[in-house]
Scaffold this motif. Structure first.
Motif, PDB file in Angstrom:
ATOM      1  N   MET A  86       9.350  -3.972   0.018  1.00 17.99           N
ATOM      2  CA  MET A  86       8.750  -3.700   1.323  1.00 17.99           C
ATOM      3  C   MET A  86       7.589  -2.718   1.210  1.00 17.99           C
ATOM      4  O   MET A  86       6.605  -2.805   1.942  1.00 17.99           O
ATOM      5  CB  MET A  86       9.821  -3.150   2.276  1.00 17.99           C
ATOM      6  N   SER A  87       7.695  -1.758   0.281  1.00 17.11           N
ATOM      7  CA  SER A  87       6.601  -0.803   0.081  1.00 17.11           C
ATOM      8  C   SER A  87       5.331  -1.516  -0.380  1.00 17.11           C
ATOM      9  O   SER A  87       4.224  -1.170   0.036  1.00 17.11           O
ATOM     10  CB  SER A  87       7.006   0.261  -0.946  1.00 17.11           C
ATOM     11  N   ALA A  88       5.519  -2.535  -1.242  1.00 17.82           N
ATOM     12  CA  ALA A  88       4.354  -3.290  -1.707  1.00 17.82           C
ATOM     13  C   ALA A  88       3.674  -4.006  -0.554  1.00 17.82           C
ATOM     14  O   ALA A  88       2.434  -4.123  -0.522  1.00 17.82           O
ATOM     15  CB  ALA A  88       4.794  -4.297  -2.773  1.00 17.82           C
ATOM     16  N   LEU A  89       4.450  -4.481   0.431  1.00 19.90           N
ATOM     17  CA  LEU A  89       3.855  -5.166   1.574  1.00 19.90           C
ATOM     18  C   LEU A  89       2.959  -4.229   2.380  1.00 19.90           C
ATOM     19  O   LEU A  89       1.929  -4.644   2.912  1.00 19.90           O
ATOM     20  CB  LEU A  89       4.958  -5.736   2.482  1.00 19.90           C
ATOM     21  N   LEU A  90       3.355  -2.956   2.476  1.00 17.23           N
ATOM     22  CA  LEU A  90       2.533  -1.999   3.205  1.00 17.23           C
ATOM     23  C   LEU A  90       1.197  -1.782   2.507  1.00 17.23           C
ATOM     24  O   LEU A  90       0.140  -1.731   3.158  1.00 17.23           O
ATOM     25  CB  LEU A  90       3.287  -0.671   3.354  1.00 17.23           C
ATOM     26  N   TRP A  91       1.235  -1.649   1.173  1.00 20.78           N
ATOM     27  CA  TRP A  91      -0.024  -1.518   0.424  1.00 20.78           C
ATOM     28  C   TRP A  91      -0.901  -2.745   0.635  1.00 20.78           C
ATOM     29  O   TRP A  91      -2.120  -2.635   0.833  1.00 20.78           O
ATOM     30  CB  TRP A  91       0.255  -1.338  -1.060  1.00 20.78           C
ATOM     31  N   VAL A  92      -0.282  -3.934   0.596  1.00 24.99           N
ATOM     32  CA  VAL A  92      -1.053  -5.175   0.760  1.00 24.99           C
ATOM     33  C   VAL A  92      -1.616  -5.265   2.170  1.00 24.99           C
ATOM     34  O   VAL A  92      -2.771  -5.689   2.368  1.00 24.99           O
ATOM     35  CB  VAL A  92      -0.167  -6.396   0.452  1.00 24.99           C
ATOM     36  N   LEU A  93      -0.835  -4.870   3.180  1.00 27.04           N
ATOM     37  CA  LEU A  93      -1.291  -4.926   4.569  1.00 27.04           C
ATOM     38  C   LEU A  93      -2.581  -4.133   4.750  1.00 27.04           C
ATOM     39  O   LEU A  93      -3.509  -4.587   5.431  1.00 27.04           O
ATOM     40  CB  LEU A  93      -0.201  -4.366   5.490  1.00 27.04           C
ATOM     41  N   VAL A  94      -2.645  -2.959   4.146  1.00 25.25           N
ATOM     42  CA  VAL A  94      -3.826  -2.116   4.287  1.00 25.25           C
ATOM     43  C   VAL A  94      -4.963  -2.593   3.387  1.00 25.25           C
ATOM     44  O   VAL A  94      -6.127  -2.629   3.792  1.00 25.25           O
ATOM     45  CB  VAL A  94      -3.467  -0.649   3.981  1.00 25.25           C
ATOM     46  N   ALA A  95      -4.616  -2.976   2.164  1.00 24.68           N
ATOM     47  CA  ALA A  95      -5.648  -3.313   1.178  1.00 24.68           C
ATOM     48  C   ALA A  95      -6.288  -4.674   1.441  1.00 24.68           C
ATOM     49  O   ALA A  95      -7.474  -4.868   1.145  1.00 24.68           O
ATOM     50  CB  ALA A  95      -5.045  -3.296  -0.224  1.00 24.68           C
TER      51      ALA A  95
ATOM     52  N   PRO B 118      -7.276  -6.564   4.280  1.00 23.88           N
ATOM     53  CA  PRO B 118      -8.513  -6.647   5.084  1.00 23.88           C
ATOM     54  C   PRO B 118      -9.630  -5.776   4.543  1.00 23.88           C
ATOM     55  O   PRO B 118     -10.811  -6.149   4.638  1.00 23.88           O
ATOM     56  CB  PRO B 118      -8.056  -6.177   6.473  1.00 23.88           C
ATOM     57  N   LEU B 119      -9.286  -4.636   3.956  1.00 18.20           N
ATOM     58  CA  LEU B 119     -10.328  -3.774   3.401  1.00 18.20           C
ATOM     59  C   LEU B 119     -11.015  -4.439   2.212  1.00 18.20           C
ATOM     60  O   LEU B 119     -12.250  -4.405   2.093  1.00 18.20           O
ATOM     61  CB  LEU B 119      -9.728  -2.430   2.968  1.00 18.20           C
ATOM     62  N   THR B 120     -10.246  -5.074   1.340  1.00 21.74           N
ATOM     63  CA  THR B 120     -10.810  -5.705   0.154  1.00 21.74           C
ATOM     64  C   THR B 120     -11.622  -6.951   0.518  1.00 21.74           C
ATOM     65  O   THR B 120     -12.777  -7.115   0.092  1.00 21.74           O
ATOM     66  CB  THR B 120      -9.693  -6.080  -0.831  1.00 21.74           C
ATOM     67  N   VAL B 121     -11.019  -7.831   1.306  1.00 20.74           N
ATOM     68  CA  VAL B 121     -11.718  -9.065   1.683  1.00 20.74           C
ATOM     69  C   VAL B 121     -12.960  -8.737   2.509  1.00 20.74           C
ATOM     70  O   VAL B 121     -14.033  -9.340   2.323  1.00 20.74           O
ATOM     71  CB  VAL B 121     -10.778  -9.998   2.461  1.00 20.74           C
ATOM     72  N   GLY B 122     -12.838  -7.772   3.414  1.00 20.63           N
ATOM     73  CA  GLY B 122     -13.992  -7.377   4.213  1.00 20.63           C
ATOM     74  C   GLY B 122     -15.127  -6.843   3.365  1.00 20.63           C
ATOM     75  O   GLY B 122     -16.300  -7.171   3.582  1.00 20.63           O
ATOM     76  N   THR B 123     -14.796  -6.029   2.368  1.00 19.43           N
ATOM     77  CA  THR B 123     -15.828  -5.490   1.479  1.00 19.43           C
ATOM     78  C   THR B 123     -16.504  -6.604   0.697  1.00 19.43           C
ATOM     79  O   THR B 123     -17.743  -6.635   0.566  1.00 19.43           O
ATOM     80  CB  THR B 123     -15.204  -4.464   0.512  1.00 19.43           C
TER      81      THR B 123
ATOM     82  N   LEU C 243     -13.223  -4.922   7.761  1.00 22.89           N
ATOM     83  CA  LEU C 243     -13.223  -3.509   7.378  1.00 22.89           C
ATOM     84  C   LEU C 243     -12.838  -2.628   8.560  1.00 22.89           C
ATOM     85  O   LEU C 243     -12.085  -1.646   8.413  1.00 22.89           O
ATOM     86  CB  LEU C 243     -14.600  -3.109   6.867  1.00 22.89           C
ATOM     87  N   PHE C 244     -13.357  -2.963   9.722  1.00 24.44           N
ATOM     88  CA  PHE C 244     -13.060  -2.220  10.942  1.00 24.44           C
ATOM     89  C   PHE C 244     -11.560  -2.255  11.238  1.00 24.44           C
ATOM     90  O   PHE C 244     -10.924  -1.225  11.493  1.00 24.44           O
ATOM     91  CB  PHE C 244     -13.867  -2.842  12.078  1.00 24.44           C
ATOM     92  N   GLY C 245     -11.001  -3.467  11.201  1.00 22.88           N
ATOM     93  CA  GLY C 245      -9.569  -3.597  11.442  1.00 22.88           C
ATOM     94  C   GLY C 245      -8.735  -2.928  10.367  1.00 22.88           C
ATOM     95  O   GLY C 245      -7.710  -2.300  10.662  1.00 22.88           O
ATOM     96  N   GLY C 246      -9.157  -3.054   9.094  1.00 20.37           N
ATOM     97  CA  GLY C 246      -8.417  -2.400   8.010  1.00 20.37           C
ATOM     98  C   GLY C 246      -8.431  -0.892   8.130  1.00 20.37           C
ATOM     99  O   GLY C 246      -7.423  -0.219   7.842  1.00 20.37           O
TER     100      GLY C 246
ATOM    101  N   MET D 140     -10.209   9.845   5.967  1.00 21.81           N
ATOM    102  CA  MET D 140     -10.966   8.795   5.285  1.00 21.81           C
ATOM    103  C   MET D 140     -11.035   7.527   6.133  1.00 21.81           C
ATOM    104  O   MET D 140     -12.104   6.912   6.279  1.00 21.81           O
ATOM    105  CB  MET D 140     -10.338   8.508   3.917  1.00 21.81           C
ATOM    106  N   ALA D 141      -9.903   7.123   6.707  1.00 22.54           N
ATOM    107  CA  ALA D 141      -9.894   5.932   7.560  1.00 22.54           C
ATOM    108  C   ALA D 141     -10.720   6.159   8.822  1.00 22.54           C
ATOM    109  O   ALA D 141     -11.448   5.270   9.285  1.00 22.54           O
ATOM    110  CB  ALA D 141      -8.454   5.577   7.941  1.00 22.54           C
TER     111      ALA D 141
END
Length: 616
Positions: A1-10, A12-17, A110-113, A129-130
Motif C-alpha cells: 500500500m505504501s508503494a501505491l502512495l508513491w505511485v499516486l504522487v509520482a 501525474p508529476l512524471t507523466v506531466g513533466t 503537474l498541477f494536479g500532482g 515544495m508542492a
C-alpha cells in the motif's frame, strides 16, 4: 500500500513533466495519455483512501520527507483526482488540435500532482515544495496563451500575489525550527510550539492560506486568473490551488484553536469574504467573473468552518463545491467556445440552445445557491450549525452569505434561460467526451447530499477524527433552504433588474472593490518608487563613488609606479656601477707576470704576520 502512495504522487508529476518537455511532437498523443493517467490516478486514490498508508524518506538532516493518507487527505485525493479526470476529459474537445496540447495537458497533470502532494504532505518541507510547484504551474496555465500580453500580465498578477502570501509558510517553518519544539517540521507537531513562536507560526499559516484561497484582501488575483483557458479555471477553482488554503486551515484547525486568536480571525475573515465577494458576484455581468467571485465567497464558508472547528462541515462543503464549481466553469467554457462570448446579456438563451449544458449548468447553479436537495445546501447547513455553536453573530453573517449566493446563482440562470427574439441556427451538440464529465459532475452535485445526513455524516466525522459535534436541528436545514428557494424565485420572476445597485456601489463592486488598484497604490507603486530611488542612488552616488575611487586608485598607482621605478632603478644602477668599479679594481693586479704575483704574495703574508703579532 505504501508503494501505491508513491505511485499516486509520482505518476501525474512524471507523466506531466514528460509531456511538457516533449512539446509539439507529442501533441497528438497528449490528450489520451493525460486522460489515461488521470483515470489510473483516480483508481490509486480510491485504493489509498481505504488503505491509509504512510511513507517517509530522508530529505535533510533531521527533516524527513513524509506523505500520508488519513481521513481528510483520503477524501481530498479522491476529490482531486476525480475532478482532474473530468476536466481533462472535457479538455480533449475544448483544447483543439491546433493548440500546444502536450504543454497544456502536461502542465495540468503537474498541477494536479502538486495538489496531491500538498494534501498528502505530513511535513512542511514537502508541503512547501508542492505549494511552489502548484504556484508555478498555475502561472504557466493562466498564461497559457502567452502571446497575448494581457494574459501574461494576468498570470504575473496571480503569481506575485499568491507568492507574496506564500512567504507566510516560510515564516512559519522558520519559527517552528527556532522554537525547537517542532524541529521535525511535521504538521502535527506545529502545535508543540508555545508563546510567541506559536503566534508566528499561526500568522504565517493564515497569511499563506488566505493568499492561496483568494480570501480578503487577496481576492483580486482570482479575477485576473480568468484569462486562462476554461478547463484551467475549472480545475483551479474547484479542486486545486484555491481550495489548498482552505484545506490547510482545516488540516491545522488544532493550531488555530490553540493560539486563542487564530480561530476567530479565520472565522470572521471567511464570513466577511462570503458576504462581500458574494455582493461582488451579484454585480458582475461576465459569467466567468461571476463564478470567480462566487469561488471566493464559497471558499469563505470553508474558512469559516476551519475557524469554528466545524471540520466535517467544511470538508463536505469543499467536496460539494468542487463538483458544482468545476461543472459550472466547464459549461461556461463550452458556451464560450460555441458562442464566442461570456457576457451574461449575450448568453441569453444559451441553456435553451445547448440542453445538456443548460441542464447541467442549472444543477451547478442551484447547488451554489444552496437549493435543496443538492449537496451544497446540506453541507453549508452543517458548517453553519458549527458556527452557531461557536458564535451566533457568525451564524447570522454566514446565513447572509448563503442568501447572497442564491442571488448571484439565480441571476446567472435567469440570463442563460431567457428566450431570444431571433432563435439562432441549430448548432452541433457537444461531443460525448464533453458531455460525459458534465453529466457525471451534475450527478455528483446531487449524490453528495447524503454525506451531510446520518449515518454517513457521522461516519465522515469519525474518519476525519475531529471532535464529535451535535448535528444541525431540523430548522437549521429548513431555514437556509427555504431562504435560498425564496430568493431564487424572486430573482427568477422579477429578473436581475431588481438587483440594480446604486452607481457608487455597483461600480466598485463590478471592479472587485478595486482591490487590485488599492494593492498597486499601497504596495506596488511605493515599492516601485523605492526601487527607482534606490536605482538613482546607485547611479548617482554609489556608481560615482566607485568610479571616483577607481580613478583615484589609477592615479595613485601611476604616481607610485613613477616614484618607485625611479628609486628602484637608481638603486639598481648604483649597485651595478659599484660592482663594475670593484671589478675594474680587482682586475688591475691580474697582469700575468710572475714576479708581480710573488710581490703581492709577500705583501699579503707580511700584512698577515703583522696582524697576528698585533693581535697577540
Amino acid at each position: 500500500m505504501s508503494a501505491l502512495l508513491w505511485v499516486l504522487v509520482a505518476l501525474p508529476l512524471t507523466v506531466g513533466t514528460l509531456l511538457a518537455v516533449a512539446g509539439r511532437p507529442a501533441d497528438r498523443y497528449a490528450p489520451g495519455v493525460a486522460v489515461g493517467t488521470a483515470v489510473v490516478a483516480l483508481g490509486l486514490a480510491v485504493a489509498v483512501a481505504f488503505g491509509h498508508p504512510r511513507v517517509e524518506a530522508p530529505l535533510l538532516e533531521g527533516l524527513p520527507a513524509g506523505l500520508a493518507v488519513d481521513g481528510l487527505s483520503g477524501l481530498m485525493v479522491v476529490t482531486v483526482t476525480a475532478v482532474t479526470a473530468a476536466v481533462l476529459l472535457f479538455s480533449v474537445t475544448d483544447i483543439g488540435p491546433g493548440e500546444a496540447r502536450a504543454r497544456f495537458f502536461g502542465l495540468m497533470l503537474l498541477f494536479g500532482g502538486a495538489m496531491l502532494t500538498t494534501v498528502t504532505a505530513t511535513t512542511l518541507p514537502v508541503l512547501l515544495m508542492a505549494w511552489e510547484v502548484m504556484g508555478a504551474t498555475s502561472w504557466a496555465l493562466i498564461g497559457y496563451w502567452w502571446r497575448d500580453p494581457e494574459r501574461g500580465d494576468a498570470a504575473n498578477t496571480a503569481f506575485l500575489t499568491t507568492r507574496a502570501a506564500d512567504l507566510g509558510l516560510y515564516l512559519a517553518a522558520g519559527a517552528a525550527l527556532a522554537s525547537g519544539q517542532a524541529g521535525s517540521l511535521a504538521l502535527e507537531d506545529l502545535t508543540a510550539a508555545t508563546g510567541a513562536w506559536s503566534d508566528i507560526i499561526t500568522a504565517g499559516v493564515i497569511a499563506a492560506a488566505f493568499g492561496k484561497s483568494a480570501q480578503l484582501p487577496f481576492s483580486f488575483w482570482l479575477s485576473r486568473a480568468m484569462q486562462g483557458p476554461s478547463p484551467v479555471s475549472a480545475l483551479l477553482h474547484s479542486a486545486t490551488m484555491v481550495v489548498a488554503g482552505a484545506y490547510l486551515l482545516l488540516r491545522l484547525e488544532p493550531l488555530l484553536a490553540q493560539s486563542g486568536w487564530g480561530g476567530p480571525v479565520v472565522a470572521w475573515a471567511g464570513a466577511v469574504t462570503a458576504v462581500v465577494l458574494g455582493l461582488v458576484a451579484v454585480a458582475q455581468t461576465d459569467l466567468k467573473q461571476l463564478l470567480a467571485a462566487s469561488t471566493c465567497a464559497q471558499i469563505g464558508f470553508m474558512v469559516l468552518a476551519a475557524g469554528t472547528g466545524a471540520v466535517t462541515g467544511g470538508t463536505m462543503q469543499l467536496i460539494a463545491h468542487a463538483a458544482a464549481k468545476s461543472l459550472a466553469f466547464l459549461v461556461a467554457g463550452a458556451w464560450l467556445t460555441a458562442l464566442g462570448t461570456k457576457a451574461l446579456p449575450a448568453l441569453r438563451g444559451a441553456a435553451r440552445r445547448h440542453r445538456t449544458a443548460g441542464i447541467t449548468f442549472t444543477v451547478a447553479a442551484l447547488a451554489l445557491a444552496g437549493v435543496p436537495p443538492l449537496a451544497l445546501w446540506a453541507a453549508k447547513d452543517v458548517l453553519l450549525a458549527g458556527a452557531l455553536e461557536d458564535n451566533a453573530a457568525l451564524y447570522v453573517v454566514g446565513l447572509a452569505g448563503a442568501v447572497i449566493s442564491a442571488v448571484y446563482s439565480a441571476k446567472a440562470l435567469w440570463f442563460v434561460w431567457q428566450p431570444v427574439a431571433v432563435p439562432a441556427g441549430r448548432e452541433q451538440p457537444p461531443p460525448f467526451a464533453a458531455r460525459l464529465p458534465l453529466v457525471a459532475l451534475a450527478v455528483a452535485c446531487a449524490a453528495l447530499t447524503v454525506t451531510s445526513f446520518p449515518p454517513v455524516r457521522d461516519a465522515v466525522g469519525r474518519v476525519l477524527g475531529g471532535e464529535a459535534r451535535p448535528g444541525p436541528h431540523v430548522w437549521e436545514f429548513a431555514l437556509p433552504g427555504a431562504l435560498a428557494v425564496a430568493v431564487s424565485a424572486v430573482v427568477w420572476f422579477r429578473g436581475p433588474q431588481l438587483l440594480a445597485l446604486p452607481g457608487r456601489i455597483a461600480s466598485p463592486a463590478s471592479e472587485w472593490l478595486r482591490m487590485e488598484s488599492a494593492a498597486r497604490t499601497l504596495l506596488v507603486n511605493p515599492v516601485l518608487r523605492l526601487a527607482d530611488a534606490l536605482a538613482a542612488f546607485d547611479d548617482r552616488v554609489l556608481d560615482r563613488a566607485a568610479e571616483g575611487t577607481a580613478r583615484s586608485s589609477v592615479r595613485l598607482a601611476r604616481w607610485t609606479d613613477a616614484q618607485a621605478e625611479r628609486l628602484v632603478d637608481g638603486t639598481v644602477e648604483g649597485v651595478a656601477g659599484g660592482a663594475r668599479a670593484l671589478g675594474r679594481l680587482a682586475r688591475r693586479p691580474q697582469t700575468g707576470q710572475l714576479h708581480q704575483y710573488l710581490a703581492q704574495a709577500v705583501a699579503a703574508f707580511t700584512v698577515l704576520a703583522v696582524v697576528l703579532v698585533l693581535v697577540r
